[in-house]
Motif scaffolding. Structure first.
Motif, PDB file in Angstrom:
ATOM      1  N   ASP A   1       0.831  -1.200   0.000  1.00 39.99           N
ATOM      2  CA  ASP A   1       0.000   0.000   0.000  1.00 39.99           C
ATOM      3  C   ASP A   1       0.868   1.253   0.000  1.00 39.99           C
ATOM      4  O   ASP A   1       0.572   2.230  -0.685  1.00 39.99           O
ATOM      5  CB  ASP A   1      -0.946  -0.008   1.201  1.00 39.99           C
ATOM      6  N   PHE A   2       1.954   1.218   0.750  1.00 37.14           N
ATOM      7  CA  PHE A   2       2.874   2.351   0.810  1.00 37.14           C
ATOM      8  C   PHE A   2       3.452   2.637  -0.582  1.00 37.14           C
ATOM      9  O   PHE A   2       3.516   3.787  -1.008  1.00 37.14           O
ATOM     10  CB  PHE A   2       4.012   2.058   1.795  1.00 37.14           C
ATOM     11  N   ILE A   3       3.867   1.614  -1.289  1.00 36.61           N
ATOM     12  CA  ILE A   3       4.459   1.780  -2.618  1.00 36.61           C
ATOM     13  C   ILE A   3       3.445   2.399  -3.580  1.00 36.61           C
ATOM     14  O   ILE A   3       3.791   3.242  -4.405  1.00 36.61           O
ATOM     15  CB  ILE A   3       4.994   0.432  -3.161  1.00 36.61           C
ATOM     16  N   ARG A   4       2.177   2.020  -3.461  1.00 39.07           N
ATOM     17  CA  ARG A   4       1.130   2.590  -4.319  1.00 39.07           C
ATOM     18  C   ARG A   4       0.907   4.070  -4.024  1.00 39.07           C
ATOM     19  O   ARG A   4       0.599   4.836  -4.931  1.00 39.07           O
ATOM     20  CB  ARG A   4      -0.180   1.825  -4.146  1.00 39.07           C
ATOM     21  N   ASN A   5       1.054   4.473  -2.746  1.00 36.12           N
ATOM     22  CA  ASN A   5       0.751   5.850  -2.364  1.00 36.12           C
ATOM     23  C   ASN A   5       1.594   6.303  -1.166  1.00 36.12           C
ATOM     24  O   ASN A   5       1.084   6.432  -0.057  1.00 36.12           O
ATOM     25  CB  ASN A   5      -0.743   5.959  -2.035  1.00 36.12           C
ATOM     26  N   PRO A   6       2.889   6.560  -1.361  1.00 31.96           N
ATOM     27  CA  PRO A   6       3.742   6.963  -0.228  1.00 31.96           C
ATOM     28  C   PRO A   6       3.320   8.280   0.420  1.00 31.96           C
ATOM     29  O   PRO A   6       3.511   8.469   1.621  1.00 31.96           O
ATOM     30  CB  PRO A   6       5.139   7.062  -0.829  1.00 31.96           C
ATOM     31  N   VAL A   7       2.717   9.155  -0.348  1.00 29.56           N
ATOM     32  CA  VAL A   7       2.289  10.450   0.193  1.00 29.56           C
ATOM     33  C   VAL A   7       1.275  10.266   1.317  1.00 29.56           C
ATOM     34  O   VAL A   7       1.232  11.032   2.279  1.00 29.56           O
ATOM     35  CB  VAL A   7       1.726  11.356  -0.936  1.00 29.56           C
TER      36      VAL A   7
END
Length: 166
Positions: A155-161
């Motif tokens: 999930d982090f890789i998809r949306n680090p922001v």
């Protein structure tokens, strides 16, 4: 100046599992729990040194030692960070109850926290996902923690922001 910034990722329920475990340990230590009283200073030293020195990239990572100074002024070498070869890119901060990780292992307890690294705007983020206190021989709970951490990483890789901002 610090080389890295430790951040505790929030899951979909709004909890920060890695930090929540540390807070629970602090409450138990304040209530006199001897295990938590022994583990918390070593966890603090490990996290402090991770921020101070950073973590080598996955391919360059080997057994990473931190040399820390205890409150009594003694230098202590801790092998507290390990790469989880079976679950890249996860790394583990591991602090044992009554001995150092390089000692012959006993049947005791250990604090284990999973994390991965991420670079953003020249800063290395240490993204802490899950943590627990567990018996050294327990694999079922740890396996579940690894799976949850890998899901957080995806999930982090998809949306680090979502996790660390801009």
């Amino acid at each position: 100046m610090n080389k890295a910034k430790v951040t505790y990722l929030q899951n979909d329920s709004g909890d920060r599992p890695a930090l929540d475990t540390i807070f629970a340990m602090a409450q138990k230590a304040n209530a006199g729990d001897k295990l938590c009283v022994r583990l918390l200073p070593l966890i603090r030293l490990g996290l402090r040194d991770i921020e101070k020195h950073g973590i080598p990239d996955w391919d360059a990572f080997q057994d990473y030692q931190f040399v820390t100074t205890e409150s009594h002024g003694f230098l202590v070498t801790l092998n507290v960070v390990r790469r989880l070869d079976h679950s890249p890119p996860l790394l583990e901060l591991r602090v044992h109850e009554d001995h150092f990780p390089t000692d012959r292992q006993k049947d005791g307890y250990a604090f284990r926290m999973l994390f991965f690294t991420h670079y953003h705007n020249g800063t290395q983020y240490i993204c802490c996902t899950e943590s627990m206190i567990m018996k050294l021989k327990s694999n079922i709970a740890f396996s579940k923690m690894v799976m949850q951490s890998l899901q957080m990483h995806a999930d982090f890789i998809r949306n680090p922001v979502k996790y660390i901002g801009r």
